[in-house]
Each structure stands twice: as C-alpha cells, then as structure tokens.
Design a protein around this motif. Sequence first.
Motif, PDB file in Angstrom:
ATOM      1  N   LEU A  94      37.160 -42.516  21.093  1.00 13.42           N
ATOM      2  CA  LEU A  94      37.289 -42.954  19.704  1.00 13.42           C
ATOM      3  C   LEU A  94      35.917 -43.118  19.056  1.00 13.42           C
ATOM      4  O   LEU A  94      35.684 -42.668  17.937  1.00 13.42           O
ATOM      5  CB  LEU A  94      38.045 -44.282  19.633  1.00 13.42           C
ATOM      6  N   GLN A  95      35.014 -43.753  19.776  1.00 14.58           N
ATOM      7  CA  GLN A  95      33.679 -43.980  19.234  1.00 14.58           C
ATOM      8  C   GLN A  95      32.922 -42.669  19.051  1.00 14.58           C
ATOM      9  O   GLN A  95      32.277 -42.440  18.019  1.00 14.58           O
ATOM     10  CB  GLN A  95      32.896 -44.912  20.169  1.00 14.58           C
ATOM     11  N   MET A  96      33.002 -41.788  20.062  1.00 11.33           N
ATOM     12  CA  MET A  96      32.249 -40.537  19.991  1.00 11.33           C
ATOM     13  C   MET A  96      32.781 -39.613  18.892  1.00 11.33           C
ATOM     14  O   MET A  96      32.005 -39.003  18.154  1.00 11.33           O
ATOM     15  CB  MET A  96      32.280 -39.832  21.347  1.00 11.33           C
ATOM     16  N   VAL A  97      34.100 -39.507  18.795  1.00 11.68           N
ATOM     17  CA  VAL A  97      34.674 -38.656  17.749  1.00 11.68           C
ATOM     18  C   VAL A  97      34.353 -39.230  16.375  1.00 11.68           C
ATOM     19  O   VAL A  97      33.966 -38.501  15.448  1.00 11.68           O
ATOM     20  CB  VAL A  97      36.198 -38.508  17.945  1.00 11.68           C
ATOM     21  N   THR A  98      34.503 -40.535  16.222  1.00 10.71           N
ATOM     22  CA  THR A  98      34.215 -41.180  14.938  1.00 10.71           C
ATOM     23  C   THR A  98      32.769 -40.925  14.519  1.00 10.71           C
ATOM     24  O   THR A  98      32.492 -40.542  13.375  1.00 10.71           O
ATOM     25  CB  THR A  98      34.475 -42.687  15.018  1.00 10.71           C
ATOM     26  N   THR A  99      31.836 -41.113  15.432  1.00 14.50           N
ATOM     27  CA  THR A  99      30.413 -40.930  15.120  1.00 14.50           C
ATOM     28  C   THR A  99      30.107 -39.477  14.764  1.00 14.50           C
ATOM     29  O   THR A  99      29.411 -39.192  13.784  1.00 14.50           O
ATOM     30  CB  THR A  99      29.550 -41.366  16.309  1.00 14.50           C
ATOM     31  N   ASN A 100      30.627 -38.534  15.578  1.00  9.34           N
ATOM     32  CA  ASN A 100      30.344 -37.124  15.331  1.00  9.34           C
ATOM     33  C   ASN A 100      30.939 -36.628  14.029  1.00  9.34           C
ATOM     34  O   ASN A 100      30.300 -35.891  13.271  1.00  9.34           O
ATOM     35  CB  ASN A 100      30.854 -36.272  16.493  1.00  9.34           C
ATOM     36  N   VAL A 101      32.171 -37.032  13.750  1.00  8.55           N
ATOM     37  CA  VAL A 101      32.818 -36.584  12.514  1.00  8.55           C
ATOM     38  C   VAL A 101      32.139 -37.212  11.300  1.00  8.55           C
ATOM     39  O   VAL A 101      31.923 -36.556  10.279  1.00  8.55           O
ATOM     40  CB  VAL A 101      34.324 -36.924  12.536  1.00  8.55           C
ATOM     41  N   ALA A 102      31.789 -38.497  11.408  1.00 10.43           N
ATOM     42  CA  ALA A 102      31.169 -39.189  10.271  1.00 10.43           C
ATOM     43  C   ALA A 102      29.822 -38.601   9.909  1.00 10.43           C
ATOM     44  O   ALA A 102      29.392 -38.671   8.748  1.00 10.43           O
ATOM     45  CB  ALA A 102      31.029 -40.669  10.589  1.00 10.43           C
ATOM     46  N   THR A 103      29.141 -38.013  10.888  1.00  9.35           N
ATOM     47  CA  THR A 103      27.807 -37.440  10.613  1.00  9.35           C
ATOM     48  C   THR A 103      27.842 -35.928  10.413  1.00  9.35           C
ATOM     49  O   THR A 103      26.784 -35.299  10.286  1.00  9.35           O
ATOM     50  CB  THR A 103      26.841 -37.784  11.771  1.00  9.35           C
ATOM     51  N   SER A 104      29.029 -35.329  10.412  1.00 14.73           N
ATOM     52  CA  SER A 104      29.170 -33.888  10.170  1.00 14.73           C
ATOM     53  C   SER A 104      29.441 -33.605   8.694  1.00 14.73           C
ATOM     54  O   SER A 104      29.981 -34.456   7.981  1.00 14.73           O
ATOM     55  CB  SER A 104      30.319 -33.317  11.012  1.00 14.73           C
ATOM     56  N   ALA A 105      29.109 -32.419   8.283  1.00 15.25           N
ATOM     57  CA  ALA A 105      29.416 -32.017   6.921  1.00 15.25           C
ATOM     58  C   ALA A 105      30.918 -31.913   6.738  1.00 15.25           C
ATOM     59  O   ALA A 105      31.638 -31.458   7.637  1.00 15.25           O
ATOM     60  CB  ALA A 105      28.762 -30.676   6.612  1.00 15.25           C
ATOM     61  N   ALA A 106      31.423 -32.357   5.621  1.00 15.02           N
ATOM     62  CA  ALA A 106      32.854 -32.281   5.345  1.00 15.02           C
ATOM     63  C   ALA A 106      33.284 -30.827   5.178  1.00 15.02           C
ATOM     64  O   ALA A 106      32.521 -30.001   4.676  1.00 15.02           O
ATOM     65  CB  ALA A 106      33.201 -33.082   4.095  1.00 15.02           C
ATOM     66  N   PRO A 107      34.521 -30.494   5.615  1.00 11.19           N
ATOM     67  CA  PRO A 107      35.007 -29.123   5.400  1.00 11.19           C
ATOM     68  C   PRO A 107      35.011 -28.770   3.910  1.00 11.19           C
ATOM     69  O   PRO A 107      35.302 -29.604   3.055  1.00 11.19           O
ATOM     70  CB  PRO A 107      36.443 -29.185   5.951  1.00 11.19           C
ATOM     71  N   GLN A 108      34.704 -27.525   3.618  1.00 13.10           N
ATOM     72  CA  GLN A 108      34.669 -27.071   2.227  1.00 13.10           C
ATOM     73  C   GLN A 108      36.043 -26.553   1.816  1.00 13.10           C
ATOM     74  O   GLN A 108      36.697 -25.849   2.572  1.00 13.10           O
ATOM     75  CB  GLN A 108      33.647 -25.947   2.072  1.00 13.10           C
ATOM     76  N   GLY A 109      36.459 -26.933   0.646  1.00 12.62           N
ATOM     77  CA  GLY A 109      37.726 -26.418   0.107  1.00 12.62           C
ATOM     78  C   GLY A 109      38.935 -27.178   0.594  1.00 12.62           C
ATOM     79  O   GLY A 109      38.875 -28.069   1.398  1.00 12.62           O
TER      80      GLY A 109
END
Length: 324
Positions: A309-324
């Motif tokens: 949960l922590q790793m996915v949350t951190t990685n997704v929060a710091t990734s660029a949001a999908p376009q479109g």
Amino acid sequence: MKTKLATVAVLACTASPALALDCDDGMRAFTHAGGETCIPDQAQRIIGLHDQSVTLTLVELGAPVVGSHGRVDDDDQIYMRSVDLLFGLDFENAGIGYAGNFDQMDFEAMAAMEPDLIIGREYDMETRDKYEAIAPTVFIADTPTEPMAFPRAIADAAGLRDAYDTQLAIYEANLERANFALPQVRGATYSKIQGWEGKLEVYAGYGGLTKVLDDLGFVRGSAGQEMADRGVVWGEEVSAEILPELEADYLFDTYTIAYGDTLADPAIRLNEALPGWCDFLTACTEGRYIVLPREYATGFSFTQLNMLLQMVTTNVATSAAPQG
C-alpha cells in the motif's frame, strides 16, 4: 528465479455432506482442494510446504511452525524467502526445521519433526500420499477472484482465524487512508508484465499486488482480464503480438532482492524479450512503469500488503498523471 506460471487446475473433490468425516476427539473436518481431512482443532506442530506463501502467513499469525520448505542460495545456504526479509528469521534462529526445496522435499526429515498438521498448496498434491503418511495434510488453492481466500484458509486450518481478522482490520484501516490519498486511480487500468529469459510474461494475478491494486480501485488491462476470465491465477508467456493489449494507465513489474536484482534489471529483461518495448507503451513513455520488490509483491501476509500500500501510493503519487 523463474516465476511459476499456472492456471487453476480442477483438483478439488469436496466431500458431500452425506460423506462428511467423523473425526476423533480433538480433531475436526476441514475441506480443502484435496477433499476433506480430519485435522487438529488447534495444531501444535505445523509444517509449511512453501516458504513465501504458506510459512510466511503462519509465522505472521504466530502459528507453531516446526518445519518449512526452503531454498538454497548461491553459497549453498538454506533460507526461507520473504520470511527472512520481513521477519529476520532463518532455519537456525527461528527453530524451524528444513523440510526440503521444491522437488527435493526431505520426507524423512519432515517425519522426524513429528508434525500434527502439514499445510501446502494445490501444486503439492502430486505427492500428497507421502505427506499424508507423515501427518494430516491440507492443500490450499489459489483463486483469481478472491485472492485472500488463500491466506484465510491457512489461518482457518491453523486455528488462527481471530489473529487473521485482527490483522485484516489493520490493513483495511490503512487501505482507507490510501484510498483517500489516491482518489484518481479508481478505474485506472494496469498491466503486470515481466521479461524472463528472452520471453515476455503477462499476468492475470500477482498475489498480494493484485489484491492491493484491486482494493485501490485499479482494474486489469484487457490482456490480464482475458486471462483471469479463463481462470488463470498467475500468468502466461505471450508473443509480441499481444503488445497492443498491454496498453494501460500504469505498468507494474518486479525485481528480486534475493537474487541481487537492481531497479534497472526488470526493464533490461523486458528489452531482451521485446527490444524497444517502452516506446510502444504509453505508460512507460510517460513515466508510469512502476517496479516493486517481488518479495513484497507476491505474498498475502499483512506485512507485505501494508508495505505494498505504501509503495504503490508513493510511486503513483509521484508519477505523471495519465493523459486524456
């Protein structure tokens, strides 16, 4: 280590109520992938037939484990994968006996441990007679539709359902906080991919990672969902032709701490399987290819789930949001 690729085998032969077992005092009937078996009401000496899935769950719940399947490293040292990483336990300091390694299980050593219960996976049923000659043995099946059925059944067999429910409540509280932090991922698609020995592997499920992603609101991409619909629990080797079906908002891959992988190795292996793969998948080109440690990603222990949960949350929060 090559990931085991498997589909659900129809191995269960559940006894009908009319044929329910009449167990001795102190024993109870337990239904599992191999049928129905009389097991102790509260086992005192348990052997786990797979370190990373069965033994890990037992150790976390405080079960009396006397033996376990293990592995041998490059220095010929035996260890319990993930059990060592998560809990700092080995065969020596945990007082757990070495029961053998995959196709080389040591049945004499297991008998000497005097277990009153052996817990394995459905894959272990090929040699069920040898296990059942030692102690009552249950075989737990994976399912692509209810991933927590596996650890819950282990807890039930060990008589530790209360401990399981306590850990589940903690996980659900952590999940609520993660969902609050990542509302944008509900409905986002993902593909779990991997390169291995020049082959491309795609997954319908990947143990605890699949559960965490589902709980957060992610949904499988088309290739993974098609596999799950066919009853595939883990994954399959596929051809490059499937590449368009791997397009998703996020891509997940894993590296293996136990074998000295670096964070760069999974992408290198994918490139060996499919040169230039990243250029063909938007999630990679836009920076949403997420690599996680396999020792945390595959299991269903609550320690693993909470860390995921922590790793996915951190990685997704710091990734660029999908376009479109």
